[in-house]
Design a protein around this motif. Structure first.
Motif, PDB file in Angstrom:
ATOM      1  N   VAL A 199      37.293  51.278  34.426  1.00  0.00           N
ATOM      2  CA  VAL A 199      38.500  50.311  33.940  1.00  0.00           C
ATOM      3  C   VAL A 199      39.654  50.629  34.773  1.00  0.00           C
ATOM      4  O   VAL A 199      40.139  51.765  34.202  1.00  0.00           O
ATOM      5  CB  VAL A 199      38.399  50.503  32.433  1.00  0.00           C
ATOM      6  N   ASP A 200      40.203  49.940  35.606  1.00  0.00           N
ATOM      7  CA  ASP A 200      41.296  50.241  36.159  1.00  0.00           C
ATOM      8  C   ASP A 200      42.362  49.032  35.600  1.00  0.00           C
ATOM      9  O   ASP A 200      42.381  47.813  35.602  1.00  0.00           O
ATOM     10  CB  ASP A 200      41.247  49.976  37.633  1.00  0.00           C
ATOM     11  N   SER A 201      43.429  49.545  34.629  1.00  0.00           N
ATOM     12  CA  SER A 201      44.098  48.491  33.885  1.00  0.00           C
ATOM     13  C   SER A 201      45.707  48.731  34.162  1.00  0.00           C
ATOM     14  O   SER A 201      45.932  49.880  34.713  1.00  0.00           O
ATOM     15  CB  SER A 201      43.732  48.273  32.501  1.00  0.00           C
ATOM     16  N   GLY A 202      46.408  47.915  33.377  1.00  0.00           N
ATOM     17  CA  GLY A 202      47.893  48.176  33.447  1.00  0.00           C
ATOM     18  C   GLY A 202      48.776  47.119  33.143  1.00  0.00           C
ATOM     19  O   GLY A 202      47.964  46.204  32.613  1.00  0.00           O
ATOM     20  N   GLY A 203      49.988  47.255  32.800  1.00  0.00           N
ATOM     21  CA  GLY A 203      50.693  46.058  32.353  1.00  0.00           C
ATOM     22  C   GLY A 203      52.236  46.172  32.963  1.00  0.00           C
ATOM     23  O   GLY A 203      52.734  47.209  33.143  1.00  0.00           O
ATOM     24  N   GLN A 204      52.834  45.165  32.564  1.00  0.00           N
ATOM     25  CA  GLN A 204      54.256  45.169  32.821  1.00  0.00           C
ATOM     26  C   GLN A 204      55.161  45.129  31.449  1.00  0.00           C
ATOM     27  O   GLN A 204      54.704  44.065  30.665  1.00  0.00           O
ATOM     28  CB  GLN A 204      54.823  43.575  33.416  1.00  0.00           C
ATOM     29  N   TYR A 205      55.913  45.984  31.134  1.00  0.00           N
ATOM     30  CA  TYR A 205      56.612  45.997  29.885  1.00  0.00           C
ATOM     31  C   TYR A 205      58.164  46.119  30.311  1.00  0.00           C
ATOM     32  O   TYR A 205      58.625  46.498  31.796  1.00  0.00           O
ATOM     33  CB  TYR A 205      56.183  47.108  29.320  1.00  0.00           C
ATOM     34  N   ARG A 206      58.906  45.697  29.148  1.00  0.00           N
ATOM     35  CA  ARG A 206      60.332  45.750  29.674  1.00  0.00           C
ATOM     36  C   ARG A 206      60.925  47.382  29.820  1.00  0.00           C
ATOM     37  O   ARG A 206      61.907  47.384  30.424  1.00  0.00           O
ATOM     38  CB  ARG A 206      61.233  45.312  28.274  1.00  0.00           C
ATOM     39  N   TYR A 207      60.061  48.306  29.435  1.00  0.00           N
ATOM     40  CA  TYR A 207      60.483  49.320  29.647  1.00  0.00           C
ATOM     41  C   TYR A 207      59.676  50.311  30.959  1.00  0.00           C
ATOM     42  O   TYR A 207      59.893  51.627  30.962  1.00  0.00           O
ATOM     43  CB  TYR A 207      60.283  50.552  28.315  1.00  0.00           C
ATOM     44  N   GLY A 208      58.885  49.378  31.449  1.00  0.00           N
ATOM     45  CA  GLY A 208      58.195  50.095  32.863  1.00  0.00           C
ATOM     46  C   GLY A 208      56.976  49.294  33.220  1.00  0.00           C
ATOM     47  O   GLY A 208      56.498  48.540  32.338  1.00  0.00           O
ATOM     48  N   THR A 209      56.154  49.910  34.215  1.00  0.00           N
ATOM     49  CA  THR A 209      55.202  49.470  34.639  1.00  0.00           C
ATOM     50  C   THR A 209      53.856  50.308  34.427  1.00  0.00           C
ATOM     51  O   THR A 209      54.175  51.687  34.765  1.00  0.00           O
ATOM     52  CB  THR A 209      55.105  48.952  35.916  1.00  0.00           C
ATOM     53  N   THR A 210      52.698  50.048  33.950  1.00  0.00           N
ATOM     54  CA  THR A 210      51.660  51.023  33.821  1.00  0.00           C
ATOM     55  C   THR A 210      50.658  50.684  34.728  1.00  0.00           C
ATOM     56  O   THR A 210      50.217  49.894  35.177  1.00  0.00           O
ATOM     57  CB  THR A 210      51.339  51.139  32.653  1.00  0.00           C
ATOM     58  N   ASP A 211      49.762  51.798  34.991  1.00  0.00           N
ATOM     59  CA  ASP A 211      48.676  51.536  36.006  1.00  0.00           C
ATOM     60  C   ASP A 211      47.774  52.834  35.631  1.00  0.00           C
ATOM     61  O   ASP A 211      48.445  53.999  35.478  1.00  0.00           O
ATOM     62  CB  ASP A 211      49.160  51.764  37.396  1.00  0.00           C
ATOM     63  N   ILE A 212      46.603  52.627  35.000  1.00  0.00           N
ATOM     64  CA  ILE A 212      45.622  53.623  34.513  1.00  0.00           C
ATOM     65  C   ILE A 212      44.181  53.374  34.746  1.00  0.00           C
ATOM     66  O   ILE A 212      43.722  52.135  34.847  1.00  0.00           O
ATOM     67  CB  ILE A 212      46.007  53.820  32.845  1.00  0.00           C
ATOM     68  N   THR A 213      43.372  54.262  35.090  1.00  0.00           N
ATOM     69  CA  THR A 213      41.939  54.304  35.265  1.00  0.00           C
ATOM     70  C   THR A 213      41.291  55.275  34.381  1.00  0.00           C
ATOM     71  O   THR A 213      41.533  56.291  34.461  1.00  0.00           O
ATOM     72  CB  THR A 213      41.509  54.390  36.921  1.00  0.00           C
ATOM     73  N   ARG A 214      40.330  54.797  33.891  1.00  0.00           N
ATOM     74  CA  ARG A 214      39.405  55.356  32.958  1.00  0.00           C
ATOM     75  C   ARG A 214      38.013  55.023  33.159  1.00  0.00           C
ATOM     76  O   ARG A 214      37.632  54.033  33.531  1.00  0.00           O
ATOM     77  CB  ARG A 214      39.684  55.575  31.429  1.00  0.00           C
ATOM     78  N   VAL A 215      36.990  56.133  33.097  1.00  0.00           N
ATOM     79  CA  VAL A 215      35.605  55.635  33.113  1.00  0.00           C
ATOM     80  C   VAL A 215      34.937  56.052  31.898  1.00  0.00           C
ATOM     81  O   VAL A 215      35.040  57.005  31.333  1.00  0.00           O
ATOM     82  CB  VAL A 215      34.908  56.599  34.198  1.00  0.00           C
ATOM     83  N   ILE A 216      34.164  55.129  31.555  1.00  0.00           N
ATOM     84  CA  ILE A 216      33.336  55.083  30.162  1.00  0.00           C
ATOM     85  C   ILE A 216      31.922  55.451  30.189  1.00  0.00           C
ATOM     86  O   ILE A 216      31.376  54.543  30.957  1.00  0.00           O
ATOM     87  CB  ILE A 216      33.750  53.936  29.240  1.00  0.00           C
ATOM     88  N   PRO A 217      31.484  56.528  29.797  1.00  0.00           N
ATOM     89  CA  PRO A 217      29.776  56.449  30.068  1.00  0.00           C
ATOM     90  C   PRO A 217      28.960  55.840  29.351  1.00  0.00           C
ATOM     91  O   PRO A 217      29.551  55.728  28.000  1.00  0.00           O
ATOM     92  CB  PRO A 217      29.808  58.079  29.974  1.00  0.00           C
ATOM     93  N   MET A 218      28.101  55.017  29.751  1.00  0.00           N
ATOM     94  CA  MET A 218      27.246  54.216  28.984  1.00  0.00           C
ATOM     95  C   MET A 218      25.808  54.593  28.441  1.00  0.00           C
ATOM     96  O   MET A 218      25.050  53.923  27.897  1.00  0.00           O
ATOM     97  CB  MET A 218      27.330  52.636  29.498  1.00  0.00           C
ATOM     98  N   GLY A 219      25.442  55.688  28.974  1.00  0.00           N
ATOM     99  CA  GLY A 219      24.465  56.363  28.530  1.00  0.00           C
ATOM    100  C   GLY A 219      23.550  56.527  29.920  1.00  0.00           C
ATOM    101  O   GLY A 219      23.708  55.853  30.842  1.00  0.00           O
ATOM    102  N   ASN A 220      22.407  57.479  29.578  1.00  0.00           N
ATOM    103  CA  ASN A 220      21.437  57.553  30.665  1.00  0.00           C
ATOM    104  C   ASN A 220      22.036  57.830  32.122  1.00  0.00           C
ATOM    105  O   ASN A 220      21.467  57.429  33.152  1.00  0.00           O
ATOM    106  CB  ASN A 220      20.382  56.186  30.922  1.00  0.00           C
TER     107      ASN A 220
END
Length: 201
Positions: free
Chosen positions: A4-25
């Motif tokens: 998941v590569d996500s982020g957002g625009q907020y009045r206090y700044g901009t975010t950019d974040i990536t995380r990986v979620i294991p789904m098993g096996n």
């Protein structure tokens, strides 16, 4: 694995974040790759560097744990992030090009190494960091990075034996900070979940 590569625009700044979620096996190769991506991200985040250092130097430092295993990725290690502006905002950039732009105090930059195997899987872990003053001595002014991103990093795929103690200590301190700053805004059930996600490695 779900990236998941996500982020957002907020009045206090901009975010950019990536995380990986294991789904098993998950395979041994996936676990090794995940651990090396995490190790590289931590290596970049915990770097202390002298004033005047440019982005291509941070890029190489971040990639070193992967180069040790003859692995690499085809994109830059990081990019500048604007304040309520563009997600990709110069002038600084962490990549292999010899861009002669020194990293300055107050700059916000992403650190986002990855491993991508066509037809198999893709892994990237990304934090935003703020350049801060670290110490001054006879050799130079030295800077460091403060992680701005506050989100747990899944550790269920981590092969602890591939990490050095400095990486484990950084991750445990990071997770303690994530819990301390986020838990006051959560209900009890959510606190239990966050506590589990940020438990020491």
């Amino acid at each position: 694995m779900f990236l998941v590569d996500s982020g957002g625009q907020y009045r206090y700044g901009t975010t950019d974040i990536t995380r990986v979620i294991p789904m098993g096996n998950n395979t041994g190769e996936e676990k090794t790759d995940y651990t090396l991506v995490l190790k590289a991200m931590i290596e970049g985040c915990k770097t202390r560097f002298p004033k005047g250092t440019c982005g291509y130097q941070i890029d190489a430092i971040t990639r070193r744990p992967m180069w040790d295993y003859a692995l690499n990725y085809g994109h830059g290690t990081g990019h500048g992030v604007g304040y309520f502006l563009n997600v990709h905002e110069g002038p600084q950039v962490f990549n292999a090009t010899a861009t002669a732009v020194p990293i300055e105090l107050g700059m916000i930059t992403s650190i986002e190494p990855g491993i991508y195997r066509p037809g198999k899987h893709g892994i990237r872990i990304e934090n935003l960091v703020l350049t801060i003053a670290d110490q001054t001595n006879d050799f130079n002014e030295f800077y460091a990075f403060e992680s701005l991103t506050l989100a747990p990093i899944d550790t269920t795929l981590v092969k602890k034996e591939l990490l050095e103690q400095s990486h484990i200590s950084w991750l445990n301190q990071y997770h303690a900070n994530v819990y301390a700053k986020l838990s006051p805004f959560l209900n009890e059930e959510e606190k239990v979940f966050l506590g589990r996600m940020t438990s020491e490695l």
